[in-house]
Every structure is written in structure tokens, then in C-alpha cells.
Write a protein that holds these residues in place. Structure first.
Motif, PDB file in Angstrom:
ATOM      1  N   ASN A  16      45.812  32.822  43.320  1.00  0.00           N
ATOM      2  CA  ASN A  16      46.559  33.355  42.237  1.00  0.00           C
ATOM      3  C   ASN A  16      46.695  32.371  40.971  1.00  0.00           C
ATOM      4  N   SER A  45      39.490  39.859  39.171  1.00  0.00           N
ATOM      5  CA  SER A  45      39.152  38.879  39.701  1.00  0.00           C
ATOM      6  C   SER A  45      37.652  39.411  40.704  1.00  0.00           C
ATOM      7  N   GLY A  49      39.861  35.938  44.073  1.00  0.00           N
ATOM      8  CA  GLY A  49      41.064  35.249  43.294  1.00  0.00           C
ATOM      9  C   GLY A  49      40.975  33.853  43.047  1.00  0.00           C
ATOM     10  N   TRP A  52      41.359  34.715  37.497  1.00  0.00           N
ATOM     11  CA  TRP A  52      41.724  35.874  37.083  1.00  0.00           C
ATOM     12  C   TRP A  52      41.691  35.927  35.469  1.00  0.00           C
TER      13      TRP A  52
END
Length: 265
Positions: A16, A45, A49, A52
């Protein structure tokens, strides 16, 4: 934020970068691209990930509450408006900004959206709509699930003292509706492979015969949100306190899968 598992949901690692402080409301995958809907827009993405980027050009509101996929086409609800993602131009195009939609679902060529007591269906991405009513003028729908020609709807009464009205089903793409009995109040619906799963405050229940009978498949679920099915492996996100529940047998059994997730006590 978003977390990734590479071992059938046994453990999770953060994926993230740049969105770790953003609450994710919905997730969808098309080919090798992951899309997440958040209160701050849509992010995508293409490298599992690691990075992003915002993918919300064309959206009037960035408050994303739902995503749905039909083949390679992505749909979204943003502040009650319905959008379609044009992948070639990487722009969101408004299908309708006057509906006030609370839920959406995809089945085959059909896109279904729920608005108050109305269910709307389009087979041409919003150029034209057909409308049906599940039979109540005082209730509003808050969850929608589709599987082949079956459509399920969770309905709540607008009167504060009677918040839950029940679940309705349609076998003709929403033209007509009948109520089905459920033993507990529904918090979310998931329909896949001729199964209807209903999240409740005291567990996850399932019917394999369109609501005629129900069985409890996991008593630990207390809430539910995002759902992803990939072959036999299914995942349900259950919030900060309960994390992820996973199934490797198409929902017959479930186990909590939260190793590596930042749960709150």
C-alpha cells in the motif's frame, strides 16, 4: 491500505505504498491490474501493489463506495452516481448522475443498480434502463448480489424502529421479486456458484437452494465487506477488528486469515 497474500491467504504483507492511510471501500481486479475504491478516489496498481497511482480522472466525486467488473469493464459508484471506466483513455465516464444509487452488481451483459425501492437494469451500459420495484414503497435496498439470472436484494425499512425488512430474490433479471425467509438480519450479501452467503451479526450463513433452507458455515463473522473469488479460493474482508476470512473450498468452510494485518483490538 491494501495487503497482499501469495500463499492462499495464510499470511499478508503490506502492498500500500502511498495509500497506507486511506480507507479502502472496494477492490476489483482486471487482468494484472488491481483497482481500489476509497474515500479519496480510485487507485490502481499493475505491479501487485508495489506502486499505486490515482485513476479517477473524470469523476465528479472521489467518494467511492463500490466497484464491479464485467469481463474487462469496470463500473463504480461515486457519491450515488454510476460510472464506467474507459480503459483506452483512462477516463471515467458517467453512466448516470441522477440515480442516487446505493448498490450495484453485474451478471453477464447486465448491470444492476439499486436505488431506494427501485432496481434498474441496463444491457447497454446506461443508454437505456428498465425499472422494477420489489414491492415496497417504504423500504430501501442496501445490498445487491447477482449470479447468472438470479438477483438478490437486502432491504431495510426507512422507519427507524424497524430497520430490517428482509431479502428478496428475482429469477428473471429483476422483473419480478419474491421475499425469502432468512433466520437472521443480513449485513451483506455474496452470490457465487449458485450459493448465496449472508453475513449477519452472529456469523455467516449460506443457502444452496435459493433460500429454501439455510446453514451456518462460520460463526465468527460479525461483519463483512469486500469479497473476492478466484477459482476455489474466496476471501471476505471483515473490518479492522476481524480482518480477513478465507475459504479454499468455494465457501464450504472458512478460516480467519489475518497474519500480518494491522488489526485493532
Amino acid at each position: 491500505g491494501v495487503f497482499l497474500s501469495s500463499d492462499s491467504a495464510k499470511s499478508w504483507i503490506a502492498a500500500n505504498s502511498g495509500i497506507d492511510t486511506i480507507s479502502v471501500n472496494a477492490i476489483a481486479v482486471i487482468s494484472n491490474v488491481i483497482y481500489v475504491g476509497t474515500d479519496s478516489g480510485i487507485f490502481s496498481s499493475s505491479n501487485d501493489g508495489a506502486n499505486w497511482q490515482p485513476t479517477d480522472s473524470g469523476l465528479i466525486s472521489k467518494n467511492l463506495t463500490a466497484l464491479a467488473v464485467r469481463d474487462t469493464v469496470l463500473f463504480a459508484i461515486a457519491n450515488g452516481d454510476v460510472y464506467k471506466f474507459a480503459s483506452k483513455s483512462e477516463m471515467w465516464v458517467a453512466i448516470d448522475t441522477s440515480l442516487g444509487v446505493t448498490a450495484l452488481a453485474v451478471s453477464g451483459a447486465n448491470l444492476f443498480v439499486a436505488r431506494n425501492s427501485l432496481i434498474l437494469r441496463t444491457t447497454d451500459d446506461g443508454t437505456s434502463w428498465t425499472t422494477s420495484n420489489f414491492g415496497s414503497s417504504t423500504s430501501s435496498s442496501y445490498a445487491l448480489a447477482a449470479d447468472s439470472n438470479m438477483l438478490y436484494l437486502a432491504v431495510g425499512d426507512q422507519k427507524w424502529y424497524s430497520p430490517y425488512d428482509g431479502i428478496y430474490k428475482s429469477t428473471d433479471y429483476g422483473i419480478s421479486w419474491v421475499a425469502i425467509d432468512t433466520p437472521l438480519t443480513a449485513t451483506f450479501l455474496v452470490s457465487a456458484e449458485n450459493n448465496l452467503f449472508v453475513g449477519t451479526g452472529t456469523g455467516l450463513i449460506r443457502t444452496t437452494n435459493f433460500g429454501a433452507t439455510w446453514s451456518t458455515v462460520n460463526a465468527d463473522f460479525v461483519s463483512g465487506g469486500a469479497f473476492v473469488a478466484q477459482g476455489d479460493e474466496w476471501l471476505v474482508g471483515c473490518g479492522w477488528h476481524d480482518g480477513i476470512f478465507a475459504s479454499t473450498d468455494q465457501g464450504s468452510s472458512w478460516f480467519q486469515s489475518s497474519s500480518g494485518l494491522p488489526l485493532q483490538s
